[in-house]
Design a protein around this motif. Structure first.
Motif, mmCIF file in Angstrom:
data_model
loop_
_atom_site.group_PDB
_atom_site.id
_atom_site.type_symbol
_atom_site.label_atom_id
_atom_site.label_comp_id
_atom_site.label_asym_id
_atom_site.label_seq_id
_atom_site.Cartn_x
_atom_site.Cartn_y
_atom_site.Cartn_z
ATOM 1 N N GLY A 37 39.416 23.686 -6.553
ATOM 2 C CA GLY A 37 39.901 24.937 -5.997
ATOM 3 C C GLY A 37 40.643 24.686 -4.707
ATOM 4 N N THR A 38 41.366 25.659 -4.235
ATOM 5 C CA THR A 38 42.100 25.511 -2.979
ATOM 6 C C THR A 38 41.597 26.540 -1.974
ATOM 7 N N LEU A 39 41.629 26.132 -0.732
ATOM 8 C CA LEU A 39 41.246 26.984 0.380
ATOM 9 C C LEU A 39 42.354 26.857 1.418
ATOM 10 N N GLY A 40 43.370 27.693 1.274
ATOM 11 C CA GLY A 40 44.526 27.543 2.137
ATOM 12 C C GLY A 40 45.153 26.167 1.944
ATOM 13 N N PRO A 41 45.292 25.366 3.018
ATOM 14 C CA PRO A 41 45.924 24.053 2.918
ATOM 15 C C PRO A 41 44.972 22.948 2.470
ATOM 16 N N VAL A 42 43.733 23.299 2.171
ATOM 17 C CA VAL A 42 42.708 22.315 1.823
ATOM 18 C C VAL A 42 42.356 22.442 0.349
ATOM 19 N N LYS A 43 42.157 21.300 -0.296
ATOM 20 C CA LYS A 43 41.685 21.304 -1.679
ATOM 21 C C LYS A 43 40.211 20.902 -1.694
ATOM 22 N N LEU A 44 39.413 21.634 -2.460
ATOM 23 C CA LEU A 44 37.995 21.316 -2.632
ATOM 24 C C LEU A 44 37.753 20.942 -4.086
ATOM 25 N N ALA A 45 37.091 19.826 -4.310
ATOM 26 C CA ALA A 45 36.809 19.368 -5.669
ATOM 27 C C ALA A 45 35.350 18.933 -5.762
ATOM 28 N N LYS A 46 34.745 19.244 -6.881
ATOM 29 C CA LYS A 46 33.343 18.868 -7.117
ATOM 30 C C LYS A 46 33.272 18.054 -8.395
ATOM 31 N N LEU A 47 32.760 16.840 -8.285
ATOM 32 C CA LEU A 47 32.653 15.931 -9.427
ATOM 33 C C LEU A 47 31.183 15.704 -9.746
ATOM 34 N N THR A 48 30.792 16.092 -10.938
ATOM 35 C CA THR A 48 29.426 15.891 -11.428
ATOM 36 C C THR A 48 29.498 14.919 -12.589
ATOM 37 N N MET A 49 28.744 13.817 -12.499
ATOM 38 C CA MET A 49 28.963 12.764 -13.491
ATOM 39 C C MET A 49 27.730 11.879 -13.637
ATOM 40 N N ASP A 50 27.517 11.397 -14.857
ATOM 41 C CA ASP A 50 26.486 10.384 -15.076
ATOM 42 C C ASP A 50 26.881 9.114 -14.337
ATOM 43 N N ARG A 51 25.978 8.174 -14.275
ATOM 44 C CA ARG A 51 26.211 6.957 -13.505
ATOM 45 C C ARG A 51 27.565 6.322 -13.840
ATOM 46 N N TYR A 52 28.285 5.938 -12.785
ATOM 47 C CA TYR A 52 29.621 5.386 -12.979
ATOM 48 C C TYR A 52 30.032 4.586 -11.743
ATOM 49 N N CYS A 53 31.113 3.842 -11.881
ATOM 50 C CA CYS A 53 31.812 3.281 -10.735
ATOM 51 C C CYS A 53 33.286 3.649 -10.896
ATOM 52 N N VAL A 54 33.969 3.744 -9.793
ATOM 53 C CA VAL A 54 35.385 4.112 -9.836
ATOM 54 C C VAL A 54 36.126 3.268 -8.812
ATOM 55 N N GLU A 55 37.287 2.788 -9.203
ATOM 56 C CA GLU A 55 38.086 1.941 -8.317
ATOM 57 C C GLU A 55 39.496 2.494 -8.190
ATOM 58 N N ARG A 56 39.978 2.512 -6.971
ATOM 59 C CA ARG A 56 41.397 2.780 -6.718
ATOM 60 C C ARG A 56 41.965 1.508 -6.115
ATOM 61 N N SER A 57 42.695 0.784 -6.922
ATOM 62 C CA SER A 57 43.251 -0.497 -6.501
ATOM 63 C C SER A 57 44.674 -0.302 -5.991
ATOM 64 N N LYS A 58 45.246 -1.366 -5.467
ATOM 65 C CA LYS A 58 46.628 -1.271 -4.962
ATOM 66 C C LYS A 58 47.598 -0.943 -6.094
ATOM 67 N N ASP A 59 47.230 -1.285 -7.338
ATOM 68 C CA ASP A 59 48.091 -0.960 -8.479
ATOM 69 C C ASP A 59 48.121 0.546 -8.762
ATOM 70 N N HIS A 60 47.088 1.257 -8.310
ATOM 71 C CA HIS A 60 47.020 2.698 -8.537
ATOM 72 C C HIS A 60 47.767 3.495 -7.467
ATOM 73 N N ILE A 61 48.065 2.861 -6.359
ATOM 74 C CA ILE A 61 48.616 3.580 -5.216
ATOM 75 C C ILE A 61 50.130 3.690 -5.368
ATOM 76 N N ASN A 62 50.590 4.913 -5.543
ATOM 77 C CA ASN A 62 52.002 5.201 -5.776
ATOM 78 C C ASN A 62 52.591 5.811 -4.512
ATOM 79 N N ASP A 63 53.555 5.134 -3.928
ATOM 80 C CA ASP A 63 54.153 5.604 -2.682
ATOM 81 C C ASP A 63 54.881 6.932 -2.841
#
Length: 318
Positions: free
Chosen positions: A46-72
């Motif tokens: 959801g959005t609150l003016g200029p701010v975005k709020l997100a809620k992630l509910t998930m079973d056990r996991y790991c998540v990676e954001r590598s340099k390959d994922h970063i798009n300028d």
């Protein structure tokens, strides 16, 4: 408010489908659930003016954001993560932070990070553009990757506010008031961090430059020739200024490089997917060029030999 779930996604290829969905709505990352076929996940945004709020509910996991994922081409975002339920460990900006329920961590999506939950987890994210966050927190670089404990200063009050707003976005707050509420939230974030950390005498310019150095180190961590001298030359900095930039953290560059290499080796050694690779292969892939030196440094940091460490997590012995 938008809501997404793994319900209805195909069992085969569910992880890839979830990664694709998350990339379109949030950031490009790679989720690896403990149960790749049966995992459950839910994302609300959801959005609150200029701010975005997100809620992630998930079973056990790991998540990676590598340099390959970063798009300028995509805007850089700061994301304040609240560990609402469960516990996790995050590796970001050279820090390893263990989060329990109620703890916060600030993440710069323009830099790599790795997030690993221990079990079922609920994470609430406050996402804001750097230019806006700096109006309230001038040097967010110095806090990125650091744990803000729930019992420190105003963190408990901030946690209650974030949790309440994440449930209330889209109802109960008129559009005329969203901007004001968002500003109050950003003020509370600023007060929580300034009350929770001693920031007296720190230079904003040095902290921002330090993050540039860290980004370069992370991109070149596998290079065995990586050193203070090569970093200074590549970034067109004098060795003296480079030392000054890094002095704000209290850690020498050489110690930082060694620690990060050891942490990455340890992370791969815990991953069963790397059981087919020897310890020497893993160590050398992260810039070490001596097995004996790697073993000695690893034991100094983790209190056990690499072979023992790997066996404790995966049962592999090579």
């Amino acid at each position: 408010m938008e809501k997404f779930s793994t319900i209805g996604l195909p069992t085969n290829g569910r992880t890839a489908a979830w990664n694709a969905l998350y990339a379109t709505r949030m950031s490009q990352v790679e989720f690896t659930p403990a149960d790749k076929q049966g995992f459950g996940a839910e994302l609300s945004i959801g959005t609150l003016g200029p701010v975005k709020l997100a809620k992630l509910t998930m079973d056990r996991y790991c998540v990676e954001r590598s340099k390959d994922h970063i798009n300028d081409n995509r805007p850089r975002i700061y994301s304040l993560l609240l560990q609402a339920k469960g516990s996790s460990t995050i590796h970001h900006c050279g820090h390893e932070s263990n989060l329990d329920a109620g703890d916060f961590v600030l993440v710069d999506t323009g830099l790599p990070h790795f997030f690993d939950t221990k079990d079922f987890s609920v994470t609430i994210m406050v996402r804001v553009l750097p230019s806006l966050l700096r109006e309230y927190l001038p040097t967010p670089e110095q806090f990125s990757g650091l744990r803000l404990g729930h019992a420190v200063g105003l963190a408990g009050t901030l946690g209650a506010m974030v949790a309440s707003l994440s449930e209330g976005v889209g109802r109960g707050i008129s559009r005329d008031h969203e901007e004001r509420v968002a500003r109050h939230l950003l003020e509370m974030i600023s007060m929580s961090y300034t009350a929770g950390f001693d920031i007296s005498g720190e230079s904003a310019i040095l902290w921002r430059r330090r993050n540039d150095v860290i980004s370069f180190i992370e991109d070149n961590l596998r290079d065995p020739e990586l050193s203070s001298a090569s970093i200074a030359q590549s970034l067109n900095l004098s060795p003296r200024y480079l030392r000054a930039v890094f002095s704000v953290s209290g850690e020498k560059i050489s110690a930082f490089i060694l620690r990060r290499r050891l942490e990455e080796c340890a992370r791969q050694m815990k991953n069963p997917a790397w059981n087919g690779h020897t310890l020497t292969e893993i160590a050398f892939s992260w810039g070490f060029n001596s097995a004996a030196h790697f073993t000695r440094c690893f034991r100094d940091k983790f209190g056990m030999a690499p072979r023992e460490y790997r066996s404790a997590f995966t049962g592999a012995h090579n």
